[in-house]
Design a protein around this motif. Structure first.
Motif, PDB file in Angstrom:
ATOM      1  N   GLY A  66      -9.751   3.724  10.777  1.00  0.00           N
ATOM      2  CA  GLY A  66      -8.497   3.037  10.457  1.00  0.00           C
ATOM      3  C   GLY A  66      -7.419   3.987   9.984  1.00  0.00           C
ATOM      4  O   GLY A  66      -6.243   3.866  10.359  1.00  0.00           O
ATOM      5  N   MET A  67      -7.792   4.988   9.171  1.00  0.00           N
ATOM      6  CA  MET A  67      -6.808   5.944   8.658  1.00  0.00           C
ATOM      7  C   MET A  67      -6.274   6.822   9.788  1.00  0.00           C
ATOM      8  O   MET A  67      -5.058   7.085   9.859  1.00  0.00           O
ATOM      9  CB  MET A  67      -7.444   6.796   7.557  1.00  0.00           C
ATOM     10  N   ILE A  68      -7.153   7.279  10.667  1.00  0.00           N
ATOM     11  CA  ILE A  68      -6.711   8.109  11.793  1.00  0.00           C
ATOM     12  C   ILE A  68      -5.792   7.323  12.713  1.00  0.00           C
ATOM     13  O   ILE A  68      -4.735   7.806  13.142  1.00  0.00           O
ATOM     14  CB  ILE A  68      -7.925   8.651  12.564  1.00  0.00           C
ATOM     15  N   MET A  69      -6.183   6.071  13.013  1.00  0.00           N
ATOM     16  CA  MET A  69      -5.352   5.244  13.885  1.00  0.00           C
ATOM     17  C   MET A  69      -3.993   4.966  13.254  1.00  0.00           C
ATOM     18  O   MET A  69      -2.958   4.969  13.937  1.00  0.00           O
ATOM     19  CB  MET A  69      -6.068   3.921  14.182  1.00  0.00           C
ATOM     20  N   MET A 102      -1.470   1.813   7.152  1.00  0.00           N
ATOM     21  CA  MET A 102      -0.105   1.813   7.695  1.00  0.00           C
ATOM     22  C   MET A 102       0.901   1.467   6.608  1.00  0.00           C
ATOM     23  O   MET A 102       1.987   2.067   6.519  1.00  0.00           O
ATOM     24  CB  MET A 102      -0.007   0.813   8.851  1.00  0.00           C
ATOM     25  N   GLY A 103       0.545   0.503   5.751  1.00  0.00           N
ATOM     26  CA  GLY A 103       1.461   0.151   4.667  1.00  0.00           C
ATOM     27  C   GLY A 103       1.564   1.238   3.615  1.00  0.00           C
ATOM     28  O   GLY A 103       2.651   1.536   3.107  1.00  0.00           O
ATOM     29  N   LEU A 104       0.429   1.861   3.283  1.00  0.00           N
ATOM     30  CA  LEU A 104       0.428   2.883   2.240  1.00  0.00           C
ATOM     31  C   LEU A 104       1.061   4.194   2.706  1.00  0.00           C
ATOM     32  O   LEU A 104       1.594   4.958   1.891  1.00  0.00           O
ATOM     33  CB  LEU A 104      -1.006   3.143   1.770  1.00  0.00           C
ATOM     34  N   LEU A 105       1.000   4.460   4.009  1.00  0.00           N
ATOM     35  CA  LEU A 105       1.607   5.703   4.519  1.00  0.00           C
ATOM     36  C   LEU A 105       3.113   5.738   4.280  1.00  0.00           C
ATOM     37  O   LEU A 105       3.690   6.810   4.090  1.00  0.00           O
ATOM     38  CB  LEU A 105       1.304   5.841   6.006  1.00  0.00           C
ATOM     39  N   LYS A 106       3.734   4.579   4.284  1.00  0.00           N
ATOM     40  CA  LYS A 106       5.184   4.538   4.094  1.00  0.00           C
ATOM     41  C   LYS A 106       5.574   4.894   2.663  1.00  0.00           C
ATOM     42  O   LYS A 106       6.742   5.183   2.391  1.00  0.00           O
ATOM     43  CB  LYS A 106       5.718   3.150   4.450  1.00  0.00           C
ATOM     44  N   SER A 107       4.593   4.829   1.735  1.00  0.00           N
ATOM     45  CA  SER A 107       4.914   5.167   0.340  1.00  0.00           C
ATOM     46  C   SER A 107       4.807   6.659   0.056  1.00  0.00           C
ATOM     47  O   SER A 107       5.152   7.119  -1.034  1.00  0.00           O
ATOM     48  CB  SER A 107       3.958   4.399  -0.604  1.00  0.00           C
ATOM     49  N   ILE A 108       4.306   7.427   1.036  1.00  0.00           N
ATOM     50  CA  ILE A 108       4.187   8.875   0.837  1.00  0.00           C
ATOM     51  C   ILE A 108       5.540   9.528   1.169  1.00  0.00           C
ATOM     52  O   ILE A 108       6.067   9.353   2.270  1.00  0.00           O
ATOM     53  CB  ILE A 108       3.090   9.470   1.744  1.00  0.00           C
ATOM     54  N   PRO A 109       6.138  10.280   0.255  1.00  0.00           N
ATOM     55  CA  PRO A 109       7.453  10.903   0.510  1.00  0.00           C
ATOM     56  C   PRO A 109       7.394  11.898   1.673  1.00  0.00           C
ATOM     57  O   PRO A 109       6.438  12.686   1.779  1.00  0.00           O
ATOM     58  CB  PRO A 109       7.780  11.612  -0.806  1.00  0.00           C
ATOM     59  N   GLU A 110       8.397  11.864   2.507  1.00  0.00           N
ATOM     60  CA  GLU A 110       8.468  12.792   3.630  1.00  0.00           C
ATOM     61  C   GLU A 110       8.681  14.234   3.151  1.00  0.00           C
ATOM     62  O   GLU A 110       8.352  15.190   3.866  1.00  0.00           O
ATOM     63  CB  GLU A 110       9.621  12.389   4.564  1.00  0.00           C
ATOM     64  N   ASP A 111       9.228  14.394   1.941  1.00  0.00           N
ATOM     65  CA  ASP A 111       9.476  15.742   1.424  1.00  0.00           C
ATOM     66  C   ASP A 111       8.194  16.554   1.334  1.00  0.00           C
ATOM     67  O   ASP A 111       8.194  17.789   1.515  1.00  0.00           O
ATOM     68  CB  ASP A 111      10.123  15.665   0.027  1.00  0.00           C
ATOM     69  N   LEU A 112       7.081  15.867   1.056  1.00  0.00           N
ATOM     70  CA  LEU A 112       5.810  16.587   0.930  1.00  0.00           C
ATOM     71  C   LEU A 112       5.406  17.217   2.258  1.00  0.00           C
ATOM     72  O   LEU A 112       4.930  18.357   2.307  1.00  0.00           O
ATOM     73  CB  LEU A 112       4.716  15.635   0.443  1.00  0.00           C
TER      74      LEU A 112
END
Length: 547
Positions: A334-337, A424-434
Motif C-alpha cells: 500500500g505504501m509503495i502504491m 495517500m492521505g498522510l503523504l500530503k502532510s509531508i513537507p516538500e522542502d524535505l
C-alpha cells in the motif's frame, strides 16, 4: 402575545418527559418480567439494572451531565461487557449441545416420558350424539375384540373453539378427573366420525384421560388408538424409602417404573444416572443432560489435553503469523502504491488510483468467492495457467503450507487498498522542502522513501496498524468462506484445521461436531480476549517508546 405561553410550553414538555419515562418504565418492566418468566435471569437482572440507572440519571438534577454519555455506556454494557462476562461464566460450566437444560427442565422431560403397558391398546372411534359438539367415545381392545368400552356423552372442542375459549379467559370444557368408560356388548350404532373430525379435535382428545373399570388410565396414542401409557420415571421427592428406611434422601431421585431401579442427578457429569441402594452411580447416563459448574476444567483441557493443546498452540502461532504478515505485506504494498500514484511524472495517475482502489470497493465476500474458484485445484484458472507453463498443479486446499499461502495472497489483495488510501492521505502532510533538501544532498527516490517517507508515515500509522492487526487476528469471514479451516489437523479431539484462526477454531468447537461444546469454546474465547488485549497493550507501549 400570551404571557403564559412559555409556562404552557414548559408544562407541555414536562408532561411529555413524564409520558416517555412512563413508557420506558412500563416497557422495561414488562421485558424484565418476560425474561424472568422464561428463565433468562441474567438478562433480566442486567435489563433491570440499566433501566433503573437510566431512570435515575435522567430524573436526578445532580446527574444532568451524565445523561449525555449514558446511552453510550449502556450500549457498551449491553453489547460488550455483558456478553464478555456471560462468556466467562459459560466457560466455567459444561454447557454444550447435550447439556443445554437446567436440572429442573431435564427432570421434567424425563418425567414426561411414557411407555405402553402390556395389553392396554384399544382401537378408538367417535360417534356423534343428538347434541352438537358432543360425542360418545368407543374403544375396542386390539388383543381381545370382545372387550368393548364406551363413554357417556362428552363435549369435544376443535382447536379453534379451544383458542376462542382461552381468549375469553374461560376454562375450556375438559374432564379433569378423566372420562369413565363402561363395558358394552357392541359399538354404538351411529356412524363413526371421519378422520378429519378427529384431526380437528385432536388437541382436546390428547388432553383427555379415559378410565377403565379395572383402574387403568388410557391416553391418546395415535389418531385411531388409545393406550394405557404409564410414566417411565416417577419422582421420589421424599427420597427413596426401602423397608421403612430412607436409603437415598435426594429429593431429585427418580424411579424407573419398568425395572424399579433408581436414578439420581450426577452433578459432576450433568446427567441422570442409575445408582445402587447406597446412592453410588453405577449405571449409564440418561439424556438429556443439564448444565452444571465444572470450575477450571475447560481451561485445564486446553492446557493438558493433547488433542486440544497441540491444535490450540498451532492455531495460535498461525493466527499471530497471519495477522502480522497481513499487516506487514499490505502496508508495504500500500505504501509503495501510494508513492507511485502520487508521483508527479506519472501520467494517468487518477485512472491508476481508481483501478487500485477497486478491490476495496468490491464487497469482500464476492472477492473471496471469486478467488475460491480461481484457486480450484482441478478447474481453477490459476492451476490451469501454472500447469500449462510449468507443468504443476499445486494442491491449494489440501496442503497446509499452500493453503496458508493462498490465504495470505487473498488477504493481501483485500487489504492493500486500505493501506494505500491511508498512505495517500498522510503523504500530503509531508513537507516538500524535505525532499528538495534531500535532492540537494544527492539522495535519490529510493533514499527519500526509506529516510523520509517511511519514518514520517510510521508514527501516525501505528494506531491504525494495531487496529488492522486486531482485525486480521479475528478475520473470521475470510477463513469461513475460503477454506473453512481445512485441511484438518490430524489427531485433534475437536474440530480444528491448519488454516483455522483462533476465532474460527472457537466457532467450530461451539457449532460443529456432535458435542457443540459451548463451555470449551467460551474458555478459548476468554483466552483469545486476554491474548489480544495483552498484544494491544504491548503494541501501545512499544509505540509510545518509539515516540
Amino acid at each position: 402575545m400570551d404571557a403564559n405561553s412559555p409556562a404552557k410550553g414548559s408544562a407541555g414538555g414536562l408532561w411529555l418527559k413524564i409520558a416517555l419515562l412512563a413508557v420506558v418504565i412500563l416497557f422495561g418492566g414488562y421485558s424484565v418480567i418476560a425474561m424472568y418468566a422464561s428463565g433468562e435471569y441474567a438478562f433480566a437482572i442486567v435489563t433491570l439494572l440499566l433501566i433503573s440507572l437510566g431512570v435515575y440519571v435522567f430524573t436526578n438534577p445532580r446527574t444532568y451531565a451524565h445523561r449525555y454519555i449514558f446511552p453510550g455506556v449502556a450500549g457498551m454494557a449491553i453489547f460488550i461487557v455483558f456478553p464478555m462476562a456471560y462468556t466467562v461464566f459459560i466457560s466455567f460450566t459444561n454447557y454444550s449441545g447435550v447439556n443445554l437444560l437446567s436440572l429442573e427442565r431435564a427432570q421434567n422431560y424425563l418425567r414426561a416420558l411414557t411407555y405402553q403397558a402390556d395389553g392396554g391398546s384399544f382401537e378408538f372411534s367417535m360417534h356423534p350424539t343428538d347434541s352438537e359438539g358432543r360425542y360418545i367415545l368407543a374403544l375396542k381392545s386390539e388383543q381381545d375384540e370382545s372387550k368393548i368400552y364406551v363413554s357417556h356423552s362428552v363435549e369435544i372442542l376443535t382447536k379453534k373453539e379451544i383458542t376462542a375459549a382461552r381468549m375469553r379467559k374461560a376454562d375450556w370444557p375438559m374432564v379433569e378427573n378423566g372420562v369413565e368408560l363402561v363395558p358394552a356388548t357392541a359399538l354404538p350404532t351411529t356412524p363413526a366420525e371421519a378422520i378429519r373430525t378427529i384431526v380437528q379435535t385432536r388437541d382436546h382428545l390428547s388432553a383427555l384421560k379415559l378410565n377403565l373399570p379395572d383402574g387403568d388410565v388410557l391416553s391418546m396414542n395415535g389418531l385411531r388408538k388409545f393406550s394405557a401409557l404409564k410414566p417411565v420415571y416417577t419422582l421420589l421427592d421424599q427420597g427413596a424409602i426401602i423397608a421403612d428406611q430412607i436409603i437415598i434422601s435426594d429429593s431429585n431421585t427418580l424411579r424407573d417404573n419398568r425395572s424399579g431401579e433408581l436414578l439420581r442427578p450426577n452433578m459432576n457429569s450433568g446427567y441422570y444416572q442409575y445408582v445402587d441402594n447406597n446412592g453410588q452411580f453405577v449405571g449409564e447416563r440418561i439424556p438429556p443432560g443439564f448444565t452444571v459448574g465444572v470450575g477450571w476444567k475447560n481451561y485445564l483441557r486446553v492446557m493438558t489435553d493433547k488433542g486440544i493443546q497441540g491444535p490450540f498452540l498451532q492455531i495460535f502461532v498461525w493466527t499471530v503469523v497471519f495477522a502480522g504478515a497481513s499487516v506487514g505485506i499490505t502496508l508495504m504494498i500500500g505504501m509503495i502504491m501510494a508513492c507511485l500514484v502520487q508521483w508527479e511524472h506519472l501520467k494517468g495517475r487518477a485512472l491508476y488510483r481508481v483501478f487500485l482502489i477497486l478491490p476495496y470497493a468490491v464487497p469482500a465476500f464476492i472477492s473471496i468467492l471469486v478467488f475460491k474458484g480461481l484457486f480450484n485445484q482441478n478447474f481453477g484458472e490459476i492451476n490451469l495457467a501454472l500447469e500449462s507453463i510449468f507443468g504443476i498443479k499445486p494442491e491449494w486446499y489440501t496442503d497446509p503450507v499452500l493453503a496458508k499461502l493462498m490465504i495470505l495472497i487473498v488477504n493481501t489483495w483485500l487489504g492493500y487498498p486500505y493501506m494505500m488510501i491511508l498512505c495517500m492521505g498522510l503523504l500530503k502532510s509531508i513537507p516538500e522542502d524535505l525532499y528538495e533538501a534531500s535532492a540537494m544532498d544527492g539522495s535519490g527516490p529510493v533514499g527519500n522513501f526509506f529516510k523520509i517517507t517511511v519514518p514520517l508515515l510510521m508514527k501516525p500509522l501505528t494506531p491504525l496498524l494495531i487496529a488492522s492487526f486486531a482485525f486480521n487476528f479475528n478475520n473470521f469471514v475470510l477463513i469461513l468462506l475460503l477454506t473453512n479451516g481445512d485441511p484438518d489437523i490430524i489427531g485433534a479431539t475437536t474440530p480444528a484445521g491448519h488454516t483455522d484462526l483462533l476465532v474460527s477454531y472457537t466457532y467450530r468447537i461451539a457449532f460443529e461436531g456432535s458435542g457443540q461444546d459451548y463451555g470449551l469454546a467460551s474458555a478459548i474465547a476468554t483466552l483469545i480476549f486476554l491474548m489480544v488485549g495483552a498484544l494491544a497493550i504491548l503494541n501501545l507501549k512499544l509505540s509510545k517508546a518509539d515516540h
